[in-house]
Design an enzyme around this catalytic site. Structure first.
Site, mmCIF file in Angstrom:
data_model
loop_
_atom_site.group_PDB
_atom_site.id
_atom_site.type_symbol
_atom_site.label_atom_id
_atom_site.label_comp_id
_atom_site.label_asym_id
_atom_site.label_seq_id
_atom_site.Cartn_x
_atom_site.Cartn_y
_atom_site.Cartn_z
ATOM 1 N N SER A 26 0.834 -1.214 0.000
ATOM 2 C CA SER A 26 0.000 0.000 0.000
ATOM 3 C C SER A 26 0.866 1.261 0.000
ATOM 4 C CB SER A 26 -0.881 0.053 1.246
ATOM 5 O OG SER A 26 -1.774 -1.024 1.273
ATOM 6 N N TYR A 164 -10.083 3.189 -16.345
ATOM 7 C CA TYR A 164 -10.143 3.792 -15.004
ATOM 8 C C TYR A 164 -11.577 4.199 -14.657
ATOM 9 C CZ TYR A 164 -7.761 6.064 -11.048
ATOM 10 O OH TYR A 164 -7.318 6.415 -9.792
ATOM 11 N N LYS A 171 -11.836 10.731 -8.793
ATOM 12 C CA LYS A 171 -10.573 11.451 -8.542
ATOM 13 C C LYS A 171 -10.708 12.925 -8.941
ATOM 14 C CE LYS A 171 -7.937 8.123 -6.903
ATOM 15 N NZ LYS A 171 -7.813 7.987 -5.426
#
Ligand code: NAP
Length: 264
Positions: A26, A164, A171
């Site tokens: 991560s 995406y 985003k």
């Protein structure tokens, strides 16, 4: 940057909350490690029992960490996290927001088929949660005379990366949220920024169809002719979280080997 070489501990005497550690790959974990090495005390959160053991094991290597459950869609859990953090740290200097989620169907089906529920969920987990965490952090940061809030975004917010999909829209909302929060919280000396990272193999990115292809395109075309790794994102994060970045807010910092500047 962490404290390598310089001997300067950029985050000495600071305390931070880091959301979004799933495992050692991560991005949030690399930031947690760098922050701890730079002198900070950190609280890590895990989502659901599935990840608890993982996160607790990772946290063992940090400097006196706090480990707490947090699903960012749950206001009660958010409130409890800030209560616990305040009790343990007596205020807060920084928050790292590394949570993002979209339904698998909404990442594989054509964009026009994005579901209403999936859209809401992606927005809630990936964008609204930055507002919720900033609101929770506000009184703790005010008592410290300011703070730094950092989120993680991707270039799919402003350009189309076909696979995406709904995450690109989330985003875009996240980046606008950074600017509005920065304007709102700036008078309290709280800075809000994002790092737009190049593609990195993690649990979240594994859900993006054709991700290996995206990595290869960066290797072929980015000015530095390579991808980036989590430690490079963490080094940039140390700048934004620390007093070194004290005049920087409302910024989306590209840490992507320069790919964002390429045309043909
Ligand atoms: P990661 O390790 O999978 O981290 C994503 C984290 O979000 C996981 O810990 C995940 O937990 C957590 N999360 C999802 N839903 C949540 C919820 N409701 N409450 C709390 N946490 C939740 O992947 P990563 O790549 O490091 O992602 C970190 C951030 O960087 C994300 O915002 C991502 O979009 C961004 N980013 C990634 C890349 C990349 O290429 N990897 C590039 C640019 C930006 P679960 O595993 O339990 O869902």
């Amino acid at each position: 940057m962490s404290d390598r070489g310089s001997g300067i501990q950029l985050l000495a005497n600071k305390a931070g909350l880091i959301v979004g550690v799933a495992n050692k790959r991560s991005i949030a974990w690399a930031i947690a490690r760098a922050a701890s090495a730079a002198g900070a005390r950190v609280a890590l959160t895990f989502q659901g029992e599935r990840l608890e053991e993982n996160v607790r094991e990772l946290a063992e290597g940090l400097n006196d960490p706090l480990v707490l459950p947090l699903d960012v869609t749950d206001d009660g859990q958010i409130a409890r996290v800030f209560e616990e953090v305040d009790r343990a740290f007596g205020g807060l200097d920084f928050v790292v927001h590394g949570a993002a989620f979209a339904l698998r169907d909404d990442l594989v089906n054509p964009f026009v088929q994005t579901s209403r529920d999936g859209f809401k969920l992606a927005m809630d987990v990936s964008a609204f949660s930055l507002i919720a965490l900033s609101r929770g952090a506000l009184p703790l940061m005010e008592r410290k005379g300011g703070g730094s809030i950092l989120t993680l975004t991707y270039l799919g917010s402003e350009r189309v990366f076909e696979t995406y999909r709904v995450m690109g829209v989330a985003k875009a909302a996240l980046e606008a949220t950074v600017r509005y929060l920065a304007a709102d919280l700036g008078p309290k000396n709280i800075r809000v920024n994002a790092i737009s990272a190049g593609p990195i193999k993690t649990l979240a990115s594994a859900g993006i169809p054709g991700f290996n292809n995206i990595l290869q395109i960066y290797r072929d075309r980015a000015p530095l002719r390579r991808t980036v790794d989590t430690s490079e994102v963490a080094d940039a994060a140390m700048f934004l979280l620390s007093d070194a970045g004290r005049a920087v807010t409302a910024e989306i910092l590209m840490v992507d080997a320069g790919f964002h500047a390429t045309g043909m």
